[in-house]
Design an enzyme around this catalytic site. Structure first.
Site, PDB file in Angstrom:
ATOM      1  N   HIS A  48      65.462  -0.515-118.982  1.00 54.61           N
ATOM      2  CA  HIS A  48      64.513   0.078-120.135  1.00 54.61           C
ATOM      3  C   HIS A  48      64.782   1.313-120.251  1.00 54.61           C
ATOM      4  CE1 HIS A  48      60.371  -0.124-121.938  1.00 54.61           C
ATOM      5  NE2 HIS A  48      61.057   0.729-122.725  1.00 54.61           N
TER       6      HIS A  48
ATOM      7  N   ASP B 193      60.145  -3.437-128.368  1.00 47.12           N
ATOM      8  CA  ASP B 193      59.832  -2.181-127.775  1.00 47.12           C
ATOM      9  C   ASP B 193      59.218  -1.103-128.430  1.00 47.12           C
ATOM     10  OD1 ASP B 193      58.923  -0.902-125.242  1.00 47.12           O
ATOM     11  OD2 ASP B 193      60.724   0.351-125.579  1.00 47.12           O
TER      12      ASP B 193
ATOM     13  N   HIS C 288      57.010  -1.803-118.602  1.00 52.82           N
ATOM     14  CA  HIS C 288      56.263  -0.863-118.177  1.00 52.82           C
ATOM     15  C   HIS C 288      54.653  -0.829-118.010  1.00 52.82           C
ATOM     16  CE1 HIS C 288      55.689  -0.564-122.570  1.00 52.82           C
ATOM     17  NE2 HIS C 288      56.496   0.323-122.840  1.00 52.82           N
TER      18      HIS C 288
ATOM     19  N   ASP D 258      61.868   3.426-118.659  1.00 51.05           N
ATOM     20  CA  ASP D 258      61.473   3.832-120.091  1.00 51.05           C
ATOM     21  C   ASP D 258      62.023   5.251-120.708  1.00 51.05           C
ATOM     22  OD1 ASP D 258      60.373   3.660-122.846  1.00 51.05           O
ATOM     23  OD2 ASP D 258      58.198   3.600-121.872  1.00 51.05           O
TER      24      ASP D 258
ATOM     25  N   HIS E 175      63.033  12.938-126.734  1.00 51.71           N
ATOM     26  CA  HIS E 175      62.447  13.591-128.007  1.00 51.71           C
ATOM     27  C   HIS E 175      62.792  14.991-127.823  1.00 51.71           C
ATOM     28  CE1 HIS E 175      60.006  10.023-129.198  1.00 51.71           C
ATOM     29  NE2 HIS E 175      59.543   9.970-128.108  1.00 51.71           N
TER      30      HIS E 175
ATOM     31  N   PHE F  88      55.278   9.643-128.325  1.00 48.05           N
ATOM     32  CA  PHE F  88      54.955   9.459-126.977  1.00 48.05           C
ATOM     33  C   PHE F  88      56.253   9.561-126.207  1.00 48.05           C
ATOM     34  CE2 PHE F  88      51.413   7.513-129.093  1.00 48.05           C
ATOM     35  CZ  PHE F  88      50.270   7.672-128.532  1.00 48.05           C
ATOM     36  N   GLY F  89      56.249   9.528-124.843  1.00 44.82           N
ATOM     37  CA  GLY F  89      57.602   9.403-124.015  1.00 44.82           C
ATOM     38  C   GLY F  89      58.168  10.359-123.575  1.00 44.82           C
TER      39      GLY F  89
END
Lengths: 320, 450
Positions: free
Chosen positions: B79, B171, B251, B324, B328, B342-343
């Protein structure tokens, strides 16, 4: 004459970060400012030559005007920037907007923003004081100051043994959160009451009692804070309708009769008459709603003065 | 990568003198697929693992001294977001695979939420071309479940499989419509291809930015209830049960969801699931600072959830760890909390974080953690990876579980630096990463060395 004591905060972001002693410093200074309100010459020279920027990313009337008057009473210049008038609509980030404001030689920044945590975020970026005028549902610390100042004028500085009930839309309310911290720091017991979807049980982790039984919450309360139902903020799923809210939780004459004599009724405004409070009650002797507005000015003067002097100490003689 | 690697060594085995021989000696060899945990050597000839070397090969071998280090199969991450095509300002296949190599990952599975989304064979071919050109580790693409990841019409699963995807997933979004999801898994089953789902009921998470609970209430941030995950996990268990299709749950974060998966597995339902390093190591208490590097989808949960995830990994309810990895740029991430994307990135810190959370904390031993990072994730998608069996591709990671280092954003191989571990002292670092017998990481990037 008061002392600035141990005030060290450059920024005023959240009551949670403020100690009880620091609250005392704020209240004492606000009290001394209050004595000046009756003077024909209302202006104090304390912040002469300073520029305050009111950056309001979310609409507000009373808080903005209150800060503007507070700045004016301290002889500071204030400039108002709204979200629609700023470069944020052109894609500028908040960081860049704030840095530009600093580059324009602003001395204080007051911000209202819909995003929780944004005042804290700004305070870490820029060196000038950042004063939180409301950040989403997180905090509205100057509102809690003025609410507690208003109660303090009646109860004295120790709220031990007093019970304050906050009624309404707690979930979306920054006013409720800031008051929860402030009231408890001053010794009061706090009960939250309202529909279960707007007063989730999770609030009890903040030390308060959570109730959905209006009568039980009202019978022994010493002060009742009403909150506006922020129907513009909620998705439509939190409760059936304003009419249902009024019929279940609105403060009307019958429910007001459950209150002890002398219970103080407060509201941060704007009031929706006929929704959370019966129109007559809003104007009754119990109500201190307009007093809250007046006290808002002096509490904000205290915050502006203390934060400005934390950065750039002002001699005490200049204050009053 | 697979194609390029095969061709690179074509015919190389004919003559010993021309063979590429690798001899990794003296390390603690951990190969969970073969129940191996011993001090010993690992050998590779022409990109494949062999059980021993001839004297002639030994004298020609490139020798790596792994004394004091762990030698194991290269890690497998099913992922990751490599952001190519369309978002290469965040990451691209070159930088993302360098980050993988630096973190000890020799095989990664990239998500299809690119721009445009990888919902057709042409885009998959574009990605495969970029992989062949730029990747320093093995990369397997996935395709979308639905056209444009809109959740409305099925993407051409068969053509995607033929183009080379190893799974399909929307996803970043979750297929909301149960009828579409039902047909997607029934259709995918025909091709024996796994459907990976990001379990999030969108109606329950409107305006949500962090876990719903005492902390979201206190911080005034929009709460994201566990039920948003639990409901979709249940939905997927039910759809897998009726169809027999393999659904992989991405996740997982919620204790209740772990319990649903546990019971589904007991009933023999073809469900697999993963947990991320951040969800097993961090909780929503950290959101107090409104640091956007704690903003991820799904959100950090409570200590109770965190412990349930660890228990799930230990008893096999959760099959593997997956990062995951979600890059960014700083200017995208550096915003008011509500507006930040997010992330977080995860490839380069995963080993240290998992070592601390699972091994140092006494939850499991080192071989078990290695299996969560190697043969177990490989098994989920039936990838030819994650073992040191003779004949396997010589994808090997050598790491020092004790080595302390500081996570310095300037040192990241990723193009982005959105990590909650920035500036923190971590323990456990990859010394060398080997793909098909070639060193692609040895403390600095192979491509930088070249």
């Amino acid at each position: 004459m008061t002392s600035t004591g141990t005030w060290t905060h450059k920024d005023f972001i959240s009551i949670e970060d403020i100690t009880r002693d620091e609250l005392e410093i704020l209240f004492k200074l606000a009290s001394s400012f209050k004595q000046t309100l009756g003077r024909s010459q209302k202006k104090l020279p304390s912040l002469r030559g300073k520029t305050l920027v009111n950056l309001f990313m979310e609409p507000s009337t009373r808080t903005r005007v209150s800060f503007e008057i507070a700045a004016s009473r301290l002889s500071a210049d204030s400039i108002f920037i709204s979200a629609s008038a700023s470069s944020l609509v052109k894609g500028e980030t908040l960081r860049d907007t704030a840095r530009n404001i600093v580059a324009l030689n602003a001395d204080l920044l007051v911000m209202r923003h819909s995003a929780p945590g944004s005042s804290l975020y700004l305070s870490k970026i820029i060196d000038i004081p950042v004063i939180n005028a409301g950040d989403g549902a997180h905090a509205h610390p100057t509102q809690a100051l003025l609410d507690c100042f208003t109660l303090r004028e009646r109860w004295g500085s120790d709220f031990s043994g007093k019970k304050v009930t906050i009624l309404g839309d707690i979930l979306f309310s920054r006013v409720a959160r800031s008051n929860i911290w402030a009231l408890q720091k001053l010794g009061a017991k706090v009960t939250l009451v309202g529909p279960s979807t707007l007063v989730p049980e999770y609030f009890s982790a903040m030390g308060v009692e959570v109730s959905h039984d209006l009568k039980r919450a009202l019978v022994d309360t010493d002060a009742l804070m009403l909150l506006r139902i922020q129907h513009e903020r909620q998705t439509s799923t939190h409760f059936p309708s304003l009419r249902e809210y009024t019929s279940m939780f609105g403060l009307n004459a019958m429910r007001a009769s459950w209150l002890k004599p002398g219970t103080i009724i407060m509201h941060p405004g704007p009031i929706n008459r006929g929704v959370e409070i019966d129109s007559k009650l809003a104007d009754s002797d119990h109500s201190v709603i307009l007093e809250q507005v007046t006290n808002g000015i002096i509490c904000r003067m205290a915050v502006l003065y203390l934060c400005a002097s934390a950065v750039n100490p002002v001699s005490r003689e200049e204050v009053i | 990568m697979r194609e390029r690697r095969e061709s690179r060594f074509q015919g190389g085995g004919n003559l010993v003198a021309m063979s590429k021989v690798l001899w990794i000696s003296g390390g603690r060899v951990i190969d969970p697929a073969n129940n191996r945990d011993e001090s010993g050597d690992v050998f590779a000839v022409d990109g494949r693992v062999v059980s021993s070397l001839s004297e002639e090969q030994k004298s020609a071998a490139r020798r790596i001294d792994a004394g004091g280090l762990v030698v194991c199969p290269g890690f497998v991450d099913i992922h990751v977001h490599l952001r190519e095509p369309g978002q290469t300002h965040k990451e691209n296949i070159a930088s993302g695979t360098r980050a993988a190599a630096a973190g000890g990952f020799t095989t990664v599975v990239c998500m299809p939420n690119t721009e445009p989304p990888a919902d057709n064979a042409g885009t998959i071919q574009f990605i495969k071309d970029a992989i062949a050109r730029d990747a320093v580790v093995n990369v397997y693409p996935t395709g979308c479940i639905t056209v444009g990841r809109q959740g409305e019409r099925l993407a051409p699963t068969g053509s995607l499989k033929r183009a080379g995807v190893v799974a399909i997933t929307d996803d970043g979004d979750c297929v909301q419509n149960n009828e579409i999801m039902r047909r997607a898994v029934e259709y995918a089953k025909m091709f024996d291809i796994c459907v990976m789902d990001h379990c999030q009921d969108a109606a329950l998470t409107e305006g949500s930015v962090m876990n719903e609970g005492a902390n979201s209430i206190r911080f005034g941030l929009g709460g994201w209830p566990n039920s948003a995950e639990d409901i979709i996990v249940s939905r997927n268990v039910i759809l897998s049960s009726y169809s027999g299709a393999h659904i992989h749950l991405q996740h997982i974060t919620s204790a209740y969801a772990v319990d649903i998966i546990r019971r589904a597995k007991q009933r023999g339902i073809r469900i697999t699931a993963e947990a991320s390093p951040h969800h097993i190591s961090l909780t929503d208490d950290l959101l107090k600072t409104y640091d956007v590097n704690y903003k991820m989808n799904p959100p950090l949960r409570t200590e109770e959830d965190r412990q349930a995830l660890i228990s799930g990994l230990l008893d096999g309810t959760l099959d593997c760890i997956a990062t995951d990895h979600a890059p960014h740029t700083d200017y995208e991430k550096d915003r008011e909390f509500d507006y930040a994307p997010f992330g977080i990135i995860g490839l380069e810190t995963a080993l240290a974080v998992c070592l601390q959370t699972l091994v140092v904390a006494g939850k499991c031993d080192l071989p078990f953690l290695v299996s969560l990072l190697t043969n177990k994730p490989a098994k989920v998608l039936k990838l030819d990876a994650g073992t040191l069996s003779p004949g396997a591709m010589a994808d090997i990671t050598i790491f020092d579980p004790e080595r302390e280092w500081t996570a310095n954003p300037d040192d990241y191989q990723s193009r982005s630096v959105n990590s909650p571990w920035n500036g923190q002292q971590l323990r456990g670092k990859v010394a060398q990463t080997i793909v098909a017998g070639e060193i692609v990481w040895s403390g600095e990037s192979a491509s930088k060395m070249a």
